[in-house]
Scaffold this motif. Structure first.
Motif, short mmCIF file in Angstrom:
data_model
loop_
_atom_site.label_atom_id
_atom_site.label_comp_id
_atom_site.label_asym_id
_atom_site.label_seq_id
_atom_site.Cartn_x
_atom_site.Cartn_y
_atom_site.Cartn_z
N ASN A 31 20.20 -2.14 -6.03
CA ASN A 31 19.89 -3.30 -5.20
C ASN A 31 18.54 -3.16 -4.51
N MET A 32 18.13 -1.93 -4.23
CA MET A 32 16.88 -1.70 -3.51
C MET A 32 15.67 -1.83 -4.42
N ILE A 33 15.77 -1.33 -5.65
CA ILE A 33 14.62 -1.29 -6.55
C ILE A 33 14.69 -2.34 -7.66
N GLY A 34 15.90 -2.65 -8.11
CA GLY A 34 16.08 -3.56 -9.24
C GLY A 34 15.36 -4.90 -9.11
N PRO A 35 15.48 -5.61 -7.97
CA PRO A 35 14.80 -6.90 -7.85
C PRO A 35 13.28 -6.79 -7.98
N ASP A 36 12.72 -5.69 -7.51
CA ASP A 36 11.27 -5.50 -7.64
C ASP A 36 10.88 -5.28 -9.10
N PHE A 37 11.72 -4.57 -9.84
CA PHE A 37 11.47 -4.40 -11.28
C PHE A 37 11.54 -5.75 -11.98
N GLU A 38 12.52 -6.56 -11.63
CA GLU A 38 12.69 -7.87 -12.25
C GLU A 38 11.48 -8.76 -11.99
N ALA A 69 -2.20 -6.72 -10.46
CA ALA A 69 -2.01 -8.14 -10.77
C ALA A 69 -0.55 -8.51 -10.92
N TRP A 70 0.31 -7.57 -11.36
CA TRP A 70 1.72 -7.93 -11.55
C TRP A 70 2.69 -7.10 -10.70
N SER A 71 2.17 -6.33 -9.77
CA SER A 71 3.03 -5.51 -8.91
C SER A 71 3.78 -6.37 -7.90
N SER A 72 5.09 -6.29 -7.91
CA SER A 72 5.90 -7.04 -6.95
C SER A 72 5.75 -6.47 -5.55
N TRP A 73 5.45 -5.16 -5.44
CA TRP A 73 5.29 -4.53 -4.13
C TRP A 73 4.00 -5.00 -3.47
N VAL A 74 2.93 -5.14 -4.23
CA VAL A 74 1.68 -5.66 -3.69
C VAL A 74 1.86 -7.11 -3.29
N GLU A 75 2.64 -7.85 -4.07
CA GLU A 75 2.91 -9.25 -3.76
C GLU A 75 3.61 -9.38 -2.41
N LYS A 76 4.52 -8.46 -2.11
CA LYS A 76 5.26 -8.50 -0.85
C LYS A 76 4.45 -7.96 0.32
N ASP A 77 3.54 -7.05 0.07
CA ASP A 77 2.75 -6.41 1.12
C ASP A 77 1.27 -6.56 0.78
N SER A 78 0.68 -7.65 1.24
CA SER A 78 -0.71 -7.95 0.88
C SER A 78 -1.70 -6.97 1.49
N GLU A 79 -1.25 -6.15 2.45
CA GLU A 79 -2.14 -5.18 3.08
C GLU A 79 -2.22 -3.88 2.28
N THR A 80 -1.52 -3.81 1.18
CA THR A 80 -1.54 -2.60 0.35
C THR A 80 -2.96 -2.30 -0.12
N VAL A 81 -3.36 -1.05 0.02
CA VAL A 81 -4.68 -0.61 -0.41
C VAL A 81 -4.51 0.33 -1.60
N ILE A 82 -5.04 -0.07 -2.74
CA ILE A 82 -4.93 0.72 -3.97
C ILE A 82 -6.26 1.40 -4.27
N THR A 83 -6.19 2.68 -4.57
CA THR A 83 -7.38 3.44 -4.94
C THR A 83 -7.21 3.96 -6.37
N LEU A 84 -8.05 3.49 -7.26
CA LEU A 84 -7.98 3.91 -8.65
C LEU A 84 -8.75 5.21 -8.84
N SER A 85 -8.22 6.07 -9.68
CA SER A 85 -8.92 7.31 -10.00
C SER A 85 -10.01 7.03 -11.03
N ASP A 86 -10.83 8.05 -11.33
CA ASP A 86 -11.87 7.87 -12.33
C ASP A 86 -11.27 7.51 -13.69
N LYS A 87 -10.09 8.06 -13.96
CA LYS A 87 -9.39 7.73 -15.20
C LYS A 87 -8.13 6.95 -14.87
N THR A 88 -8.02 5.75 -15.41
CA THR A 88 -6.84 4.91 -15.13
C THR A 88 -5.97 4.69 -16.36
N ALA A 89 -6.53 4.89 -17.55
CA ALA A 89 -5.79 4.58 -18.78
C ALA A 89 -5.40 5.85 -19.53
#
Length: 349
Positions: free
Chosen positions: A164-171, A63-83
């Motif tokens: 410069n490469m990672i900082g804006p995505d963190f922000e 929901a808040w990943s800047s990388w997913v926001e930039k690449d809508s084709e990203t496929v995320i697979t959650l493990s059985d344990k996420t927390a």
């Protein structure tokens, strides 16, 4: 054939120059530092525990990943344990695949994670949640590595460095996290449950009369005192603490109320400002607020509207209670707080 020789020589010369440039650039990339650190901090108007609870569970990250926001084709697979420690997830995007795993957690202060792209050496990711004097939280998100692969050095050099490469995505990620957290804390609902019976009972209390503008601060001082008295004297609580309103006079900006702790039996108190009372069982309209106390006015208004719509009668001398079922110190997100309102009805009608 003779005419082609100068052209072949020129081509060989150009290729030699290109090779020299490639070797030179490769050497330049290779001698770049093998370590990097990128860090960003954002102040969020929320308790540290609320933010920690979101970040510690990977199912919330999309929901808040800047990388997913930039690449809508990203496929995320959650493990059985996420927390928590051992929680993980993997992803595939236009740049390849990666994985993330939580290694250590010290709630609600720090989280340590491992980030890996493909088969390359993993990087370390750390989160720090620091509470400010005004109740907000400084959220610091950091990534670092001491063994940077050649290809990552090349990518960083192209972008002007890792910062410069990672900082804006963190922000951007922190900005989105901030928005989601604040929005989640604002959720609330008001439900008028209707007519019910309140069982009454004994209680200990302290009481005062103040201006309406001073009610909140006065109540926040009084309630801990009555709770501390009950704990100090080993008084068994028979339910959740509540405020009993004796008078609510908006015209004259005055409110008279008591902060109360229900008890299993009548208590003989030893302090002059701590008294004992008893509520007789009574018929009432009950309303439940789920959410921040700031929404209590709406809950009260809807309760009185219900009484009016159903032509019920609430005598001015009848009990009016505000029962706090949730302890905010144990449940940090106000969206999960529950408060019940009881307005006594005239049972003779």
């Amino acid at each position: 054939m003779v005419k082609q020789q100068p052209m072949m020589k020129a081509l060989k010369y150009i290729l030699f120059i290109v090779l020299i440039l490639v070797i030179g650039v490769s050497i330049y990339i290779a001698v770049q530092p093998n370590s990097f650190e990128v860090k960003r901090t954002r102040t969020v108007n929320a308790p540290a525990q609320v933010i920690y609870n979101n970040v510690i569970d990977f199912k919330n990250w999309e929901a808040w990943s800047s990388w997913v926001e930039k690449d809508s084709e990203t496929v995320i697979t959650l493990s059985d344990k996420t927390a928590g420690v051992g929680g993980s997830f993997t992803w595939v995007d236009s740049h390849g695949n990666g994985s993330m795993k939580t290694l250590e957690a010290n709630p609600p202060n720090t989280i340590t994670q491992e980030l890996q792209f493909g088969d390359f050496e993993p990087s370390k990711v750390t989160w720090n949640f620091e509470t400010t004097d005004d109740g907000k939280t400084n959220v610091t998100w950091k990534m670092n590595s001491d063994n940077v692969p050649f290809i990552f050095k090349a990518s960083a050099l192209k972008e002007g460095g890792f910062d410069n490469m990672i900082g804006p995505d963190f922000e951007r990620g922190l900005e989105k996290l901030d928005s989601i957290i604040v929005e989640s804390m604002m959720k609330y609902s008001v439900k008028v449950d209707g007519v019910t019976n309140h069982g009454g009972g004994y209680y200990i209390y302290n009481t005062t009369s103040v201006k309406m503008s001073d009610f909140k601060s006065e109540m926040q001082e009084m309630m801990p005192k009555i709770s501390e008295y009950a704990k100090k004297n080993n008084i068994t609580m028979a339910g959740a603490p509540f405020v009993l309103y004796h008078k609510w006079d908006e015209k004259n900006n005055a409110v008279m109320f008591s902060c109360c702790i229900p008890t299993t039996a009548q208590v003989i108190t030893t302090e002059s400002d701590i008294l004992t009372g008893q509520l007789e069982p009574f018929k009432a309209v009950k309303t439940t607020l789920t959410g921040d106390f700031e929404n209590l006015k709406e809950a009260w208004d809807k309760t009185f509207k219900y009484i009016e719509n159903y032509q019920l009668t609430a005598p001015q001398t009848g009990p009016m209670l505000e029962v706090y079922l949730t302890d905010p110190s144990l449940v940090p997100n106000p969206a999960n707080w529950k408060t019940e309102i009881y307005i006594a009805l005239d049972e003779t009608k």
